[in-house]
Write a protein that holds these residues in place. Structure first.
Motif, mmCIF file in Angstrom:
data_model
loop_
_atom_site.group_PDB
_atom_site.id
_atom_site.type_symbol
_atom_site.label_atom_id
_atom_site.label_comp_id
_atom_site.label_asym_id
_atom_site.label_seq_id
_atom_site.Cartn_x
_atom_site.Cartn_y
_atom_site.Cartn_z
ATOM 1 N N ASN A 47 0.864 -1.182 0.000
ATOM 2 C CA ASN A 47 0.000 0.000 0.000
ATOM 3 C C ASN A 47 0.898 1.228 0.000
ATOM 4 O O ASN A 47 1.442 1.621 1.035
ATOM 5 C CB ASN A 47 -0.923 -0.001 1.220
ATOM 6 C CG ASN A 47 -1.933 1.124 1.186
ATOM 7 O OD1 ASN A 47 -1.687 2.184 0.630
ATOM 8 N ND2 ASN A 47 -3.093 0.902 1.782
ATOM 9 N N VAL A 48 1.065 1.836 -1.167
ATOM 10 C CA VAL A 48 2.009 2.940 -1.317
ATOM 11 C C VAL A 48 1.645 4.109 -0.398
ATOM 12 O O VAL A 48 2.536 4.798 0.116
ATOM 13 C CB VAL A 48 2.066 3.403 -2.791
ATOM 14 C CG1 VAL A 48 2.970 4.623 -2.950
ATOM 15 C CG2 VAL A 48 2.567 2.261 -3.674
ATOM 16 N N ASN A 49 0.353 4.326 -0.178
ATOM 17 C CA ASN A 49 -0.056 5.424 0.703
ATOM 18 C C ASN A 49 0.484 5.242 2.120
ATOM 19 O O ASN A 49 0.755 6.219 2.826
ATOM 20 C CB ASN A 49 -1.587 5.528 0.751
ATOM 21 C CG ASN A 49 -2.158 6.146 -0.509
ATOM 22 O OD1 ASN A 49 -1.421 6.689 -1.332
ATOM 23 N ND2 ASN A 49 -3.466 6.067 -0.679
ATOM 24 N N ARG A 50 0.631 3.995 2.545
ATOM 25 C CA ARG A 50 1.107 3.716 3.900
ATOM 26 C C ARG A 50 2.617 3.882 4.034
ATOM 27 O O ARG A 50 3.136 3.942 5.151
ATOM 28 C CB ARG A 50 0.714 2.283 4.294
ATOM 29 C CG ARG A 50 -0.774 2.115 4.608
ATOM 30 C CD ARG A 50 -1.066 2.656 5.992
ATOM 31 N NE ARG A 50 -2.453 2.534 6.374
ATOM 32 C CZ ARG A 50 -3.009 1.467 6.934
ATOM 33 N NH1 ARG A 50 -2.269 0.388 7.161
ATOM 34 N NH2 ARG A 50 -4.266 1.457 7.265
ATOM 35 N N TRP A 51 3.325 3.936 2.929
ATOM 36 C CA TRP A 51 4.786 4.017 3.006
ATOM 37 C C TRP A 51 5.242 5.334 3.628
ATOM 38 O O TRP A 51 6.375 5.443 4.092
ATOM 39 C CB TRP A 51 5.408 3.864 1.610
ATOM 40 C CG TRP A 51 5.188 2.502 1.011
ATOM 41 C CD1 TRP A 51 4.570 1.435 1.614
ATOM 42 C CD2 TRP A 51 5.561 2.066 -0.288
ATOM 43 N NE1 TRP A 51 4.538 0.365 0.767
ATOM 44 C CE2 TRP A 51 5.138 0.716 -0.418
ATOM 45 C CE3 TRP A 51 6.192 2.664 -1.363
ATOM 46 C CZ2 TRP A 51 5.344 -0.017 -1.579
ATOM 47 C CZ3 TRP A 51 6.398 1.938 -2.527
ATOM 48 C CH2 TRP A 51 5.982 0.609 -2.625
ATOM 49 N N LYS A 52 4.364 6.321 3.625
ATOM 50 C CA LYS A 52 4.714 7.618 4.220
ATOM 51 C C LYS A 52 4.511 7.619 5.732
ATOM 52 O O LYS A 52 4.932 8.549 6.410
ATOM 53 C CB LYS A 52 3.851 8.711 3.583
ATOM 54 C CG LYS A 52 4.070 8.892 2.077
ATOM 55 C CD LYS A 52 3.087 9.846 1.469
ATOM 56 C CE LYS A 52 1.687 9.248 1.405
ATOM 57 N NZ LYS A 52 0.727 10.102 0.639
ATOM 58 N N GLU A 53 3.851 6.585 6.255
ATOM 59 C CA GLU A 53 3.570 6.506 7.679
ATOM 60 C C GLU A 53 4.617 5.652 8.392
ATOM 61 O O GLU A 53 5.346 4.884 7.761
ATOM 62 C CB GLU A 53 2.176 5.894 7.905
ATOM 63 C CG GLU A 53 1.051 6.643 7.190
ATOM 64 C CD GLU A 53 -0.277 5.931 7.330
ATOM 65 O OE1 GLU A 53 -0.396 5.056 8.227
ATOM 66 O OE2 GLU A 53 -1.197 6.223 6.544
ATOM 67 N N GLU A 54 4.683 5.788 9.684
ATOM 68 C CA GLU A 54 5.605 4.973 10.472
ATOM 69 C C GLU A 54 5.016 3.583 10.642
ATOM 70 O O GLU A 54 3.912 3.419 11.164
ATOM 71 C CB GLU A 54 5.846 5.609 11.843
ATOM 72 C CG GLU A 54 6.887 4.866 12.678
ATOM 73 C CD GLU A 54 7.172 5.562 13.993
ATOM 74 O OE1 GLU A 54 7.888 4.974 14.819
ATOM 75 O OE2 GLU A 54 6.678 6.696 14.187
ATOM 76 N N THR A 55 5.754 2.577 10.238
ATOM 77 C CA THR A 55 5.259 1.203 10.288
ATOM 78 C C THR A 55 5.307 0.679 11.728
ATOM 79 O O THR A 55 6.341 0.791 12.393
ATOM 80 C CB THR A 55 6.115 0.284 9.400
ATOM 81 O OG1 THR A 55 6.213 0.856 8.091
ATOM 82 C CG2 THR A 55 5.512 -1.100 9.306
ATOM 83 N N PRO A 56 4.208 0.115 12.218
ATOM 84 C CA PRO A 56 4.214 -0.466 13.562
ATOM 85 C C PRO A 56 5.312 -1.528 13.693
ATOM 86 O O PRO A 56 5.649 -2.211 12.717
ATOM 87 C CB PRO A 56 2.816 -1.083 13.695
ATOM 88 C CG PRO A 56 1.979 -0.321 12.718
ATOM 89 C CD PRO A 56 2.883 0.018 11.579
#
Length: 459
Positions: free
Chosen positions: A136-145
């Motif tokens: 999910n490319v949109n999630r790549w900008k977020e900090e991964t749990p």
């Protein structure tokens, strides 16, 4: 572009008074190259590698000075990384639903292309991590749990190299995974075809990136498990009497049911997809006091989830299914639906943006909401035994009922396909059983024509 050459000269190793004293020199085309080593053994090993490549007839890259096998090895990346590159390439030009399909397919294939399962966490947990975060490319900008990061690190560590896909057995393993659900049962034909197509495209990108010499899927003689499920099952489709009873029962489901009665009416009388009705505006409706009206369907607003869209909204706004973005589908609607929509507008009016259907707070109508209303109506109309069957199990079955009614009424299939938003080929394939249902009428017409010829010959 790689500058390949078959003209190679390799000289003997020479010793010089430097920190790495042993130097190997060679020439590719007219370009000289050299590499220094700490020990004679390392230098001889490299020279032997080069000599083997020349004896095998490999082309050499004049720029790097390496044979093709070593060039590919230097470029090679893990399958997991390549899959992420593929999804990233497709992402900007794909609607949210396609992005979800890409992530689902790549999660399936990637878990099949690991070296072993040693140290693997729960299979479903790893797949979920790949689907929701890894692809999910949109999630790549977020900090991964942390727990998700650990699962993805395991996948990266265990993933085979992309070049390993030249092994047809690995390709077959991935294809077999595309045909299975998480519970081990066979997936639907449409899901298998979709995942296979995405896998094929990702291998094509590997060829473009020179990670593979050719697409190995073309050489694999693999056939999906027999499961013909594209045809609509007549047992699931309500007849006109049942459809009318279900629409009446919808209105009996309280305030939400009365508000959605025209919504379900559009699915049945206009063969509209639910997503095409979510954003239907009053300016797209022609509703005369008498006679037939018209709907202009311009877009689909399927609910894909906020994490998959560019806007962060749950519904993705896009063109009609399998049609260019500006395409408008004109669907004539009977007086019954015209009356339902006129009543709806009189009672509920429209949203500020002209939308007919909305939630109590003015939001987009969601499947969970109209699904509950439909379940209630179905429970009121069908007997307990019928409720256990596939009869009108989904609101979408009203669309199938519409198309089957048009076909059985003798409407030209080309007109039916245009109004339903299908190609004629898809119409024949999906509604084959309903077309076969006209055999008796067709036989009668043929017999009448043959008898006419017999009478004329007797005269």
């Amino acid at each position: 572009m790689t500058n390949w050459s078959y003209t190679v000269r390799i000289w003997k190793i020479r010793k010089r008074p430097y920190r790495k004293p042993y130097q190997l020199r060679w020439q590719v085309g007219t370009t000289p190259h050299a590499e220094s080593f700490l020990t004679l053994g390392l230098a001889e090993s490299r020279r032997a590698q080069f000599i083997t490549a020349t004896r095998n007839g490999e082309p050499w890259d004049a720029d790097s000075g390496l044979p093709k096998s070593l060039v590919q090895r230097a470029k090679d990346i893990s399958w997991y990384q390549h899959a992420r590159n593929y999804v990233e390439m497709k992402w900007p030009h794909s609607p949210a639903s396609t992005r979800r399909n890409l992530a689902e397919a790549m999660a399936t294939v990637t878990l099949a292309l690991v070296k072993d399962s040693k140290g693997m966490a729960d299979h479903k947990a790893v797949r979920r991590a790949l689907y929701t975060w890894g692809f999910n490319v949109n999630r790549w900008k977020e900090e991964t749990p942390d727990d998700v990061a650990a699962l993805l690190a395991w996948v990266e560590r265990k993933s085979v190299q992309t070049s390993a896909l030249s092994d047809r057995a690995l390709v077959r393993r991935a294809l077999d995974a595309c045909a299975r659900r998480l519970d081990g049962k066979t997936s639907s034909g449409s899901v298998i075809a979709r995942k296979r197509a995405i896998f094929h495209q990702s291998l094509g990108l590997a060829v473009e990136c020179e990670l593979l010499e050719e697409n190995p899927m073309r050489a694999v003689r693999w056939k999906a498990p027999e499961r013909v499920d594209e045809e609509v099952d007549p047992e699931a489709v309500p007849d006109p009497r049942e459809a009318a009873a279900l629409l009446a029962a919808v209105r009996e489901q309280g305030a939400r049911g009365r508000h959605l009665a025209a919504f379900f009416g559009c699915i049945y009388y206009a063969a509209a997809r639910p997503g095409e009705l979510v954003g239907l505006r009053v300016q797209d409706c022609e509703l005369p006091r008498r006679g037939w009206g018209l709907l202009r369907l311009r877009e689909s607003r399927a609910r894909s989830g906020s994490s998959w869209t560019d806007t962060g909204e749950a519904h993705d706004r896009r063109g009609l299914k399998h049609r260019p973005r500006a395409t408008v589908r004109r669907v004539p609607i009977p007086p019954e639906l015209v009356a339902m929509l006129r009543w709806h507008l009189t009672v509920y009016g429209t949203h500020a943006d002209g939308r007919l259907f909305r939630t109590a707070r003015g939001g987009m109508v969601q499947e969970s909401g109209y699904g509950e209303v439909w379940a209630g109506a179905r429970g009121d109309v069908l007997s307990p035994a019928e409720q256990e069957t596939k009869r009108a199990k989904r609101p979408y079955d009203l669309r199938h009922a519409a198309v089957s009614t048009w076909l059985s009424s003798g409407v030209d299939p080309l007109i039916v396909a245009q109004r339903a938003g299908h190609s004629v080929a898809v119409l024949f394939r999906v509604y084959a059983k309903f077309l076969k249902g006209g055999d008796d009428a067709a036989n009668a017409k043929i017999s009448a024509r043959l008898n006419q010829g017999t009478v004329q010959s007797r005269r």
